[in-house]
Design an enzyme around this catalytic site. Structure first.
Site: not given
Length: 272
Positions: A240, A138, A79
């Protein structure tokens, strides 16, 4: 190298975030953070169920998000806000509009010259994860991980104001470089970039990497390390950035700078 003051600040924050309080106090801390940051907790456990603030930061889904299993679809690894993306011009990619960084520089000395050259004139995407975002990352496609390199460094903030004023931010900051191959044999890199208050960048398949602690670089090569699309392989312990660098002709990008994307969203088509 000497420890930078940003590393010390981040370590201190990490210790505070990992401290367990009484259930009543922890509930107040967690619910206050969720409310202040505007976290959407609909896919996760309730805020009070997390024993520390760091456990809340690194929360996992209660049910995995669905995504396309078409091998030609690349999904977002996280995200995030796409702060920049586009074509790598020989050895240069954009940190932010009007400010470039060296691809060779961000990949570091442990990556071979031929591997670096493979992504020259390719495609880059910079994914910025804010403190309100889901912090896990992921695999964007079925992939082979050739190596993982930890490069110690500073931990400057990586938000938009910092990207605009700090030259070579991605090269100055601590990072973990993953060298990968697609099923079609195309080379690409996923670069996990540390930032202020990111006490740790976890790499699930490589426990020897210990970020914001070890001050010497490390490099690990693998004979047959496979990740499937959607596999969870670690997390930031605060917001980050992930930088993705792809070989020319590997993908047809379907997103633009300034877009917010979600993990599992299709962001590109594998072209070869």
């Amino acid at each position: 190298m000497k420890r930078h003051y940003t590393s010390a600040l981040s370590q201190a924050f990490g210790k505070l975030a990992s401290k367990e309080h009484s259930p009543k106090v922890q509930k107040i801390i967690n619910t206050t953070y969720v409310r202040m940051m505007g976290l959407d907790m609909s896919e996760f456990e309730s805020p009070e169920s997390y024993s520390t603030l760091n456990a809340l930061f690194t929360r996992k889904f209660t049910t995995m998000r669905p995504f396309s299993h078409d091998p030609k679809c690349m999904i977002s690894p996280c995200d995030s806000l796409i702060t920049e993306c586009g074509t790598i011009h020989q050895n240069l990619a954009l940190q932010i509009k009007g400010m470039s960084y060296s691809v060779d520089g961000v990949l570091g000395e442990s990556i071979g010259a031929e591997a670096k050259k493979a992504v020259h004139d390719g495609v880059f995407v910079n994914f910025y994860l804010s403190p309100r975002d889901y912090h896990r990352y992921h695999a964007p496609i079925d992939m082979t991980v050739l190596s993982a390199t930890h490069i110690p460094g500073k931990l400057y903030p990586v938000n938009i104001p910092s990207l605009k004023k700090q030259v070579d931010l991605f090269i100055e900051n601590e990072r973990v470089v993953l060298e990968c191959l697609s099923n079609e044999g195309k080379r690409f890199f996923l670069i996990l970039v540390g930032a202020l208050n990111v006490g740790k960048m976890e790499v699930g398949f490589e426990p020897r990497i210990d970020t914001n602690t070890v001050l010497t670089p490390s490099h690990y090569a693998y004979a047959d390390l496979q990740l499937k699309k959607g596999d969870d392989f670690g997390c930031f312990q605060m917001g980050s950035t992930i930088v993705m660098l792809c070989e020319p002709g590997m993908i047809d990008l379907g997103v633009a700078a300034g877009e917010n994307v979600k993990f599992a969203q299709t962001i590109a088509t594998i072209t070869s």
